[in-house]
Scaffold this active site. Structure first.
Site, PDB file in Angstrom:
ATOM      1  N   TRP A   4       0.750  -1.239  -0.024  1.00 53.96           N
ATOM      2  CA  TRP A   4       0.136  -0.126  -0.234  1.00 53.96           C
ATOM      3  C   TRP A   4       0.793   1.041  -0.036  1.00 53.96           C
ATOM      4  O   TRP A   4       1.886   1.428   0.773  1.00 53.96           O
ATOM      5  CB  TRP A   4      -0.794  -0.055   1.333  1.00 53.96           C
ATOM      6  CG  TRP A   4      -2.126   0.719   1.453  1.00 53.96           C
ATOM      7  CD1 TRP A   4      -3.322   0.609   0.822  1.00 53.96           C
ATOM      8  CD2 TRP A   4      -2.232   1.929   2.005  1.00 53.96           C
ATOM      9  NE1 TRP A   4      -4.097   1.670   0.940  1.00 53.96           N
ATOM     10  CE2 TRP A   4      -3.448   2.504   2.121  1.00 53.96           C
ATOM     11  CE3 TRP A   4      -1.475   2.616   2.908  1.00 53.96           C
ATOM     12  CZ2 TRP A   4      -3.979   3.678   2.548  1.00 53.96           C
ATOM     13  CZ3 TRP A   4      -1.848   3.875   3.742  1.00 53.96           C
ATOM     14  CH2 TRP A   4      -3.202   4.412   3.300  1.00 53.96           C
ATOM     15  N   HIS A  51      -7.752   3.303   2.795  1.00 53.44           N
ATOM     16  CA  HIS A  51      -8.116   3.285   1.213  1.00 53.44           C
ATOM     17  C   HIS A  51      -7.825   4.960   0.770  1.00 53.44           C
ATOM     18  O   HIS A  51      -8.223   5.758   1.521  1.00 53.44           O
ATOM     19  CB  HIS A  51      -9.440   2.816   1.027  1.00 53.44           C
ATOM     20  CG  HIS A  51      -9.986   2.947  -0.260  1.00 53.44           C
ATOM     21  ND1 HIS A  51      -9.188   2.190  -1.549  1.00 53.44           N
ATOM     22  CD2 HIS A  51     -11.087   3.356  -1.093  1.00 53.44           C
ATOM     23  CE1 HIS A  51      -9.922   2.095  -2.552  1.00 53.44           C
ATOM     24  NE2 HIS A  51     -10.824   3.197  -2.207  1.00 53.44           N
ATOM     25  N   TRP A  52      -7.514   4.999  -0.324  1.00 59.19           N
ATOM     26  CA  TRP A  52      -7.220   6.216  -1.069  1.00 59.19           C
ATOM     27  C   TRP A  52      -8.136   6.198  -2.107  1.00 59.19           C
ATOM     28  O   TRP A  52      -8.558   5.302  -2.892  1.00 59.19           O
ATOM     29  CB  TRP A  52      -5.560   6.200  -1.735  1.00 59.19           C
ATOM     30  CG  TRP A  52      -4.727   6.219  -0.950  1.00 59.19           C
ATOM     31  CD1 TRP A  52      -3.580   5.364  -0.804  1.00 59.19           C
ATOM     32  CD2 TRP A  52      -4.201   7.336   0.197  1.00 59.19           C
ATOM     33  NE1 TRP A  52      -2.691   5.596   0.036  1.00 59.19           N
ATOM     34  CE2 TRP A  52      -2.925   6.896   0.603  1.00 59.19           C
ATOM     35  CE3 TRP A  52      -4.907   8.542   0.430  1.00 59.19           C
ATOM     36  CZ2 TRP A  52      -2.299   7.250   1.636  1.00 59.19           C
ATOM     37  CZ3 TRP A  52      -4.113   9.228   1.416  1.00 59.19           C
ATOM     38  CH2 TRP A  52      -2.693   8.647   2.168  1.00 59.19           C
ATOM     39  N   ASP A  69     -13.279   6.078  -7.493  1.00 58.47           N
ATOM     40  CA  ASP A  69     -12.798   5.377  -6.485  1.00 58.47           C
ATOM     41  C   ASP A  69     -12.783   3.814  -6.988  1.00 58.47           C
ATOM     42  O   ASP A  69     -13.479   3.447  -7.670  1.00 58.47           O
ATOM     43  CB  ASP A  69     -13.893   5.082  -5.519  1.00 58.47           C
ATOM     44  CG  ASP A  69     -13.555   4.448  -4.177  1.00 58.47           C
ATOM     45  OD1 ASP A  69     -12.777   3.761  -4.170  1.00 58.47           O
ATOM     46  OD2 ASP A  69     -14.267   4.775  -3.040  1.00 58.47           O
ATOM     47  N   CYS A  92      -4.755   0.834  -4.532  1.00 60.97           N
ATOM     48  CA  CYS A  92      -5.619   2.052  -4.330  1.00 60.97           C
ATOM     49  C   CYS A  92      -4.598   3.229  -4.688  1.00 60.97           C
ATOM     50  O   CYS A  92      -4.958   4.115  -5.495  1.00 60.97           O
ATOM     51  CB  CYS A  92      -6.434   2.165  -3.270  1.00 60.97           C
ATOM     52  SG  CYS A  92      -5.549   2.166  -1.547  1.00 60.97           S
TER      53      CYS A  92
END
Length: 215
Positions: free
Chosen positions: A32, A106-107, A123, A165
């Site tokens: 991540w 989450h991005w 998204d 993400c």
């Protein structure tokens, strides 16, 4: 020099961004991405790739997070310092962290288009960040002088795993900024291809190296 500096040396100093070896290593495997990598890339877009296009403003994730918890006066001051109320297009990296402490899972990407009076939300994990992005839009609308603007979720390429993400946000930013730079709008931007996502970690490592980074 601290023991931390010895154990995790600086890999790249780029204007206001400092990447350490541990940050760069996130690009080498299935990890991540953290604030530092995304902030570095946003600064690169602002200062290098789009330095001649004053219509585009790229706001890094830690500043977006700060805006969530600033009082009205602080928020207005911060946005004015960035000249945000005058900018036609603003890119915000949104995190689902609803506390003032480090965290989040989450991005996603929020792009404000003043000409279209719209906040476009992209998204890569369904509608995971829809609530936090809506809350953020409500938080900043008045300060951006766009009270009558609305928010629009946009269907986009979905991530194939639980850790990409940040890569999706960076690639979507590239894709949308290029489109806006040519057409001066967001509506109609084409979708990403999986090949672009797959190649981006390597591309970012090459970029860091080209800027003098130690890989």
């Amino acid at each position: 020099m601290s023991s931390y500096s010895h154990a995790d040396p600086i890999a790249l100093s780029f204007n206001e961004t400092c990447l350490r070896t541990s940050d760069v290593q996130l690009l080498c495997g299935p990890y991540w991405l953290n604030d530092q990598i995304i902030s570095f890339y946003y600064e690169y877009l602002e200062r290098v790739k789009y330095k001649h296009n004053a219509d585009l403003l790229f706001i890094p994730p830690e500043v977006t997070q700060c805006m969530k918890f600033s009082d009205d006066g602080e928020l207005e001051t911060l946005l004015n310092q960035l000249e945000a109320p005058k900018k036609p297009f603003i890119f915000f990296v949104v995190n689902d962290n609803e506390t003032t402490h480090a965290g989040g899972t989450h991005w996603s990407l929020l792009v404000f288009s003043r000409p279209e009076k719209t906040f476009f939300h992209f998204d890569s994990w369904g509608n995971n960040n829809s609530n936090c992005s809506q809350q953020f839009v409500q938080r900043i609308k008045d300060a951006l002088n766009c009270r009558n603007c609305h928010m629009k979720p946009i269907r986009c390429l979905q991530q194939a795993n639980g850790y990409d993400c940040g890569i999706h946000v960076i690639c979507m930013t590239d894709n949308i900024a290029d489109y806006v730079n040519r057409y001066e709008c967001v509506e109609g931007v084409g979708p990403l291809h999986q090949d672009t996502i797959s190649a981006k970690r390597s591309d970012l490592l090459k970029l860091i190296q080209s800027l003098g980074g130690k890989i």
